[in-house]
Design a protein around this motif. Structure first.
Motif, PDB file in Angstrom:
ATOM      1  N   GLU A   1       0.831  -1.199   0.000  1.00  0.00           N
ATOM      2  CA  GLU A   1       0.000   0.000   0.000  1.00  0.00           C
ATOM      3  C   GLU A   1       0.872   1.258   0.000  1.00  0.00           C
ATOM      4  N   MET A   2       1.971   1.221   0.763  1.00  0.00           N
ATOM      5  CA  MET A   2       2.859   2.379   0.805  1.00  0.00           C
ATOM      6  C   MET A   2       3.464   2.663  -0.570  1.00  0.00           C
ATOM      7  N   LYS A   3       3.885   1.609  -1.261  1.00  0.00           N
ATOM      8  CA  LYS A   3       4.456   1.788  -2.602  1.00  0.00           C
ATOM      9  C   LYS A   3       3.429   2.421  -3.538  1.00  0.00           C
ATOM     10  N   HIS A   4       2.194   1.962  -3.422  1.00  0.00           N
ATOM     11  CA  HIS A   4       1.113   2.510  -4.260  1.00  0.00           C
ATOM     12  C   HIS A   4       0.902   3.991  -3.953  1.00  0.00           C
ATOM     13  N   LEU A   5       0.923   4.353  -2.668  1.00  0.00           N
ATOM     14  CA  LEU A   5       0.711   5.740  -2.268  1.00  0.00           C
ATOM     15  C   LEU A   5       1.861   6.645  -2.714  1.00  0.00           C
ATOM     16  N   VAL A   6       3.069   6.120  -2.648  1.00  0.00           N
ATOM     17  CA  VAL A   6       4.234   6.894  -3.111  1.00  0.00           C
ATOM     18  C   VAL A   6       4.114   7.182  -4.604  1.00  0.00           C
ATOM     19  N   ARG A   7       3.718   6.155  -5.380  1.00  0.00           N
ATOM     20  CA  ARG A   7       3.522   6.349  -6.830  1.00  0.00           C
ATOM     21  C   ARG A   7       2.413   7.370  -7.090  1.00  0.00           C
ATOM     22  N   GLN A   8       1.335   7.253  -6.316  1.00  0.00           N
ATOM     23  CA  GLN A   8       0.204   8.179  -6.462  1.00  0.00           C
ATOM     24  C   GLN A   8       0.643   9.615  -6.168  1.00  0.00           C
ATOM     25  N   TYR A   9       1.410   9.775  -5.110  1.00  0.00           N
ATOM     26  CA  TYR A   9       1.910  11.104  -4.729  1.00  0.00           C
ATOM     27  C   TYR A   9       2.797  11.685  -5.829  1.00  0.00           C
ATOM     28  N   GLU A  10       3.725  10.870  -6.347  1.00  0.00           N
ATOM     29  CA  GLU A  10       4.648  11.332  -7.386  1.00  0.00           C
ATOM     30  C   GLU A  10       3.913  11.657  -8.687  1.00  0.00           C
ATOM     31  N   ASP A  11       2.899  10.854  -9.019  1.00  0.00           N
ATOM     32  CA  ASP A  11       2.103  11.117 -10.239  1.00  0.00           C
ATOM     33  C   ASP A  11       1.400  12.468 -10.144  1.00  0.00           C
ATOM     34  N   GLN A  12       0.817  12.752  -8.993  1.00  0.00           N
ATOM     35  CA  GLN A  12       0.106  14.016  -8.807  1.00  0.00           C
ATOM     36  C   GLN A  12       1.076  15.201  -8.793  1.00  0.00           C
ATOM     37  N   LYS A  13       2.254  14.967  -8.222  1.00  0.00           N
ATOM     38  CA  LYS A  13       3.290  16.004  -8.203  1.00  0.00           C
ATOM     39  C   LYS A  13       3.712  16.351  -9.632  1.00  0.00           C
ATOM     40  N   ALA A  14       3.830  15.297 -10.477  1.00  0.00           N
ATOM     41  CA  ALA A  14       4.195  15.504 -11.884  1.00  0.00           C
ATOM     42  C   ALA A  14       3.091  16.254 -12.625  1.00  0.00           C
ATOM     43  N   LYS A  15       1.828  15.923 -12.327  1.00  0.00           N
ATOM     44  CA  LYS A  15       0.696  16.614 -12.962  1.00  0.00           C
ATOM     45  C   LYS A  15       0.717  18.103 -12.627  1.00  0.00           C
ATOM     46  N   LYS A  16       1.019  18.408 -11.372  1.00  0.00           N
ATOM     47  CA  LYS A  16       1.088  19.795 -10.928  1.00  0.00           C
ATOM     48  C   LYS A  16       2.204  20.540 -11.677  1.00  0.00           C
ATOM     49  N   SER A  17       3.372  19.902 -11.788  1.00  0.00           N
ATOM     50  CA  SER A  17       4.505  20.511 -12.494  1.00  0.00           C
ATOM     51  C   SER A  17       4.196  20.709 -13.975  1.00  0.00           C
ATOM     52  N   ASP A  18       3.563  19.704 -14.578  1.00  0.00           N
ATOM     53  CA  ASP A  18       3.209  19.791 -16.002  1.00  0.00           C
ATOM     54  C   ASP A  18       2.237  20.942 -16.258  1.00  0.00           C
ATOM     55  N   ALA A  19       1.261  21.102 -15.348  1.00  0.00           N
ATOM     56  CA  ALA A  19       0.272  22.168 -15.508  1.00  0.00           C
ATOM     57  C   ALA A  19       0.940  23.539 -15.470  1.00  0.00           C
ATOM     58  N   LEU A  20       1.878  23.713 -14.540  1.00  0.00           N
ATOM     59  CA  LEU A  20       2.598  24.984 -14.440  1.00  0.00           C
ATOM     60  C   LEU A  20       3.456  25.235 -15.679  1.00  0.00           C
ATOM     61  N   ARG A  21       4.112  24.169 -16.159  1.00  0.00           N
ATOM     62  CA  ARG A  21       4.969  24.304 -17.348  1.00  0.00           C
ATOM     63  C   ARG A  21       4.138  24.656 -18.584  1.00  0.00           C
ATOM     64  N   LEU A  22       3.006  23.961 -18.762  1.00  0.00           N
ATOM     65  CA  LEU A  22       2.146  24.212 -19.921  1.00  0.00           C
ATOM     66  C   LEU A  22       1.562  25.624 -19.888  1.00  0.00           C
TER      67      LEU A  22
END
Length: 223
Positions: free
Chosen positions: A96-117
């Motif tokens: 579950e922790m591994k899944h949550l870490v991936r989820q956190y990193e995916d959302q962090k990337a989405k946030k960065s992508d939105a700012l870049r775009l």
């Protein structure tokens, strides 16, 4: 006396929250006043910040190294309890922790992508702000869930036969900070007269440091 091993600067970021016992504002760590020439790190309450705004009382200050050692020893003393170690280890849910870490990193990337775009003119400000807000909410949700199971993960990372004290020396700053944050809500440094007591080779009075544990039962365990 024994000194903390590892990177001497790492300890500055190990304890998440250290408060002034007079005004209860968060302290900062650095080389303050006349001590700066000797490069002695201290936790101190800042009376006025760089902008000239009053932020605290400026009445409490403490040498960093003995404070960090005191907190470390208190945490390791608590964790030396075999029963406590077993209870924390039982909470481990690594998948579950591994899944949550991936989820956190995916959302962090989405946030960065939105700012870049948005900066590239490919996203409207409205879309960027909405995407950023949703990503931050999802990140906070994942972070809360990770905190619940972090204690078990810490113990799951121990090597077979490895003691908690050995693990402290062998693991990184993030691991140490997680361990402390799991058990300690905050540390309060109370006003004291400098040089009135010696502890482990430092001029330091441990009775003027208050550790606020997350669970009251831990207070009894170290008394």
């Amino acid at each position: 006396g024994a000194r903390m091993s590892g990177d001497p600067e790492a300890g500055a970021r190990t304890i998440a929250r250290i408060e002034c016992g007079v005004c209860h504002k968060r302290t900062v760590v650095g080389n303050s006043g006349v001590q700066a020439r000797k490069q002695r790190r201290r936790y101190y309450c800042v009376k006025t910040n760089e902008q000239g705004i009053n932020t605290g009382c400026g009445q409490a200050s403490r040498r960093a190294e003995p404070l960090e050692l005191l907190v470390t020893q208190a945490v390791l003393d608590v964790l030396d309890s075999e029963q406590m170690g077993r209870g924390l280890a039982a909470a481990s849910e690594s998948d579950e922790m591994k899944h949550l870490v991936r989820q956190y990193e995916d959302q962090k990337a989405k946030k960065s992508d939105a700012l870049r775009l948005w900066q590239e003119g490919k996203f409207s400000e409205e879309d960027m702000l909405l995407t950023k807000e949703l990503a931050e909410q999802a990140m906070e949700d994942a972070k809360r869930k990770m905190e619940k199971i972090k204690s078990g993960m810490i113990f799951a990372s121990l090597a077979p036969g490895e003691s908690i004290r050995d693990a402290w020396d062998n693991h990184d700053l993030y691991w140490r900070r997680s361990l402390i944050a799991m058990l300690i809500e905050k540390v309060i440094i109370h006003k004291s007269r400098p040089g009135t007591m010696t502890w482990n080779g430092w001029r330091f009075d441990p009775s003027k440091v208050e550790i606020v544990w997350r669970e009251k039962r831990l207070t009894q365990a170290v008394m």
